[in-house]
Design a protein around this motif. Structure first.
Motif, short mmCIF file in Angstrom:
data_model
loop_
_atom_site.label_atom_id
_atom_site.label_comp_id
_atom_site.label_asym_id
_atom_site.label_seq_id
_atom_site.Cartn_x
_atom_site.Cartn_y
_atom_site.Cartn_z
N ALA A 296 -16.36 58.69 110.20
CA ALA A 296 -17.78 58.61 110.48
C ALA A 296 -18.57 58.60 109.19
O ALA A 296 -18.18 59.24 108.21
CB ALA A 296 -18.19 59.81 111.34
N PRO A 297 -19.67 57.87 109.16
CA PRO A 297 -20.48 57.83 107.93
C PRO A 297 -20.91 59.23 107.52
O PRO A 297 -21.26 60.06 108.36
CB PRO A 297 -21.67 56.95 108.33
CG PRO A 297 -21.20 56.15 109.50
CD PRO A 297 -20.23 57.03 110.23
N THR A 298 -20.88 59.48 106.24
CA THR A 298 -21.30 60.77 105.72
C THR A 298 -22.47 60.57 104.77
O THR A 298 -22.69 59.48 104.25
CB THR A 298 -20.16 61.47 104.97
OG1 THR A 298 -19.72 60.61 103.91
CG2 THR A 298 -19.00 61.77 105.89
N ALA A 299 -23.22 61.63 104.58
CA ALA A 299 -24.35 61.56 103.68
C ALA A 299 -23.88 61.24 102.27
O ALA A 299 -22.79 61.63 101.85
CB ALA A 299 -25.11 62.89 103.70
N ARG A 300 -24.72 60.53 101.53
CA ARG A 300 -24.37 60.14 100.16
C ARG A 300 -24.10 61.38 99.32
O ARG A 300 -23.18 61.39 98.50
CB ARG A 300 -25.49 59.31 99.56
CG ARG A 300 -25.27 58.93 98.10
CD ARG A 300 -26.45 58.16 97.54
NE ARG A 300 -26.31 57.90 96.12
CZ ARG A 300 -25.75 56.84 95.60
NH1 ARG A 300 -25.26 55.91 96.41
NH2 ARG A 300 -25.68 56.68 94.29
N SER A 301 -24.89 62.43 99.52
CA SER A 301 -24.70 63.64 98.72
C SER A 301 -23.37 64.29 99.01
O SER A 301 -22.72 64.84 98.10
CB SER A 301 -25.84 64.63 98.99
OG SER A 301 -25.88 64.98 100.37
N ALA A 302 -22.90 64.24 100.29
CA ALA A 302 -21.61 64.84 100.63
C ALA A 302 -20.47 64.06 99.98
O ALA A 302 -19.53 64.64 99.44
CB ALA A 302 -21.44 64.88 102.14
N ALA A 303 -20.54 62.72 100.04
CA ALA A 303 -19.51 61.91 99.39
C ALA A 303 -19.52 62.11 97.89
O ALA A 303 -18.45 62.18 97.25
CB ALA A 303 -19.73 60.43 99.73
#
Length: 585
Positions: free
Chosen positions: A123-130
């Motif tokens: 599932a897509p994750t927030a840019r900050s999490a990646a």
């Protein structure tokens, strides 16, 4: 209660036996087995995670990695005393064996899943999490390099010239007899003797490192595409100057740039025609040139080198679309007070994004000039280990005047004052010291530059996409000496005094005239080793060129120093280019 006649189970084994099974399982190449084992029942989970001591995780950790408490290869009495003080201070902050082991195993799985094609869409994750995951993996990889077991010096041999004549004093032959251009692979024969669990009590165990083979194996297939795109995409992520990056992106780029400076550019596995290794290398080289030859980069706030301010303060950075003349107009409006603000070493840390780009540019030029095989000793990852720089034991390796006058051979009252002991006595700021950075010896420095007209034109266009673009590349010899010592500019690293350097390098004339060198080697805020060198004009004493660099890996590493060179006067529109220096004897 278990019946006396009931068959024994694994739960009846003594805890010590169970722990030994887990340790040997990890040593056999199954680092995640201990985690799976702990999930079978509460008893085993308690055994693994809730014990009052850390001996289990320590032994599991040491089956796969070097002991991070291992001395740093320092041999002087002052260094060992400083190490004892540091170890006592570290006793208040015990190493978390379990957390560090689990983090490194997670990093290996994360990198491999992103490069071997086995990862599944999520599932897509927030840019900050990646970005946070990438940063965690990069920091873990860097910690493996920095905690690698020290490496005994690489042995090299120098011999007399074929004519067996004594070179004239000051000549290039006298300063650099017959040393190789590039360092040999550190302990090449040991590459065939690497074992899964070498014992530190044996000679082979002492020479080998567990960290470096693990590091190589994790990066064997390259880097994740998301990371590679940061420096091999159509443009720099966050802008050429990084002014569009968020704090999370900046932290990731800092760690990624440091990794690239250590390993060179590692392409991702090809998944499309434009993702071939050659295409990725070409894009990475173009973006690296854009950053390395950016004339707007030089600034007093960087101390005219590849550094950034610890407090977040940065020089005025310009966008790619801004004209060089506009940048000059902005500089004219700067007030005198702002111009005088030159940061100290304690206020600086390396700009690894720039240094990573410098590694890409210089390595690509060297591969074209001499071939990949000649560079094998320079880029070998064991060359990041402390103490791996070459040591001469050949005919030219007998104790010379500068070695005899080193702190070990000097009288007790003068020990540590360096080669020019009498001069050091007259300096009020001179202190006892030792050559902890391995300065004294023979070096080679590769300097790259663009024709000045081409440099200005490329800065005006900010494209660097001309397929005919080619830098000049020159490898020059240097002989350096530790002259005297002063206090460390960073109190946290008081055991590493500033080394004041003297030496010679070849001149620009074909007749072999030498130029004098002077400078310092010290540390910046995070402990990174900073090299500052000034080269005098040909046949004179006035400084003409200035070089600012940072040691790759640990101090006294064979991989040497990456940095930036420019005019010593630091005037507007000064030329700029990268350099890479390494020790050969």
């Amino acid at each position: 209660m278990r019946s006396p006649t009931a068959p024994p189970t694994i739960l009846t084994l003594p805890a010590e036996i169970t722990e030994l099974v887990l340790i040997f399982t990890a040593a056999g190449g199954f680092p995640t087995a201990i985690s799976a084992f702990s999930q079978t029942c509460r008893v085993f989970r308690s055994l693994v995670y809730t014990t009052t001591d850390h001996h289990l995780w320590r032994e599991v950790f040491l089956t796969t990695f070097d002991d991070p408490r291992h001395p740093g290869g320092q041999t002087s009495a002052e260094a060992l005393a400083a190490k004892d003080v540091q170890e006592k201070a570290d006793a208040d902050k015990p190493f978390d064996w379990g957390t560090e082991f689990r983090c490194r195993v997670w990093t290996a799985n994360y990198i491999r899943a992103s490069t071997d094609g086995t990862s599944h869409p999520s599932a897509p994750t927030a840019r900050s999490a990646a970005c946070a995951r990438d940063t965690l993996a990069l920091d873990s990889l860097l910690s493996v390099v920095h905690s690698a077991r020290p490496c005994p010096p690489t042995i090299v041999f120098s011999f007399l010239s074929p004519a067996h004549t004594t070179p004239r004093p000051g000549s290039d032959a006298a300063s650099n007899p017959t040393y190789p251009i590039f360092p040999p692979q550190p302990h090449t024969l040991l590459s065939a003797l690497r074992r899964p669990t070498p014992s530190a009590s044996t000679p082979i165990g002492y020479l080998c490192s567990l960290n470096i083979p693990w590091f190589e194996a994790v990066l064997a297939r390259g880097l994740p595409p998301a990371l590679t795109a940061l420096i091999a995409g159509p443009s720099w992520d966050g802008g050429l100057a990084g002014h569009l990056r968020t704090p999370h992106d900046a932290r990731r780029m800092h760690a990624f740039g440091q990794l690239v400076a250590y390993t060179g550019f590692l392409p991702s596995p090809a998944s499309a025609p434009d993702m071939s290794a050659a295409a990725q290398h070409a894009r990475a080289r173009r973006l690296a040139r854009m950053r390395v030859y950016n004339m707007r980069y030089l600034a007093r706030a960087r101390h005219w080198g590849p550094f950034v301010r610890v407090d977040g303060g940065a020089p005025a950075l310009y966008s790619e679309d801004e004209d060089v003349a506009e940048a000059e107009d902005k500089e004219d409006t700067a007030g005198p007070a702002e111009e005088d603000a030159l940061p100290t070493c304690a206020q600086l840390r390396p700009d690894w994004a720039y240094l990573g780009a410098a590694r890409i540019v210089v390595e690509a030029n060297l591969r074209e000039a001499v071939g990949a095989q000649e560079l094998s000793g320079l880029v070998w990852l064991d060359g990041l280990r402390r103490g791996s720089a070459p040591c001469d034991t050949g005919a030219g390796g007998a104790p010379r005047e500068d070695a005899v006058r080193s702190w070990r051979a000097a009288p007790d009252g003068d020990r540590g004052k360096g080669r020019e002991i009498d001069h050091a006595r007259d300096r009020a700021d001179a202190v006892d010291g030792w050559d902890w950075a391995g300065v004294t010896g023979v070096w080679r420095r590769c300097v790259c530059w663009l024709d000045y007209r081409e440099l200005v034109l490329q800065n005006l266009s900010s494209q660097f996409n001309d397929p005919r673009l080619q830098e000049a590349v020159r490898i020059v010899p240097m002989r350096l000496r530790a002259a005297w010592y002063s206090q460390s500019p960073v109190p946290a690293f008081a055991e590493r005094p500033t080394i004041h350097v003297e030496g010679e390098t070849s001149g620009s004339a074909a007749g072999g005239n030498t130029r004098t060198l002077r400078g310092t080697v010290n540390v910046v805020s995070d402990g990174s080793v900073r090299w500052t060198l000034y080269t005098a004009v040909d046949g004179g004493e006035t400084d003409e060129w200035a070089s600012e660099g940072v040691q790759m890996g640990n101090a006294t590493s064979a991989m040497g120093v990456l940095g930036i060179w420019t005019s010593a006067q630091h005037e507007r529109m000064d030329p700029i280019g990268p350099f890479w220096a390494w020790k050969v004897g």
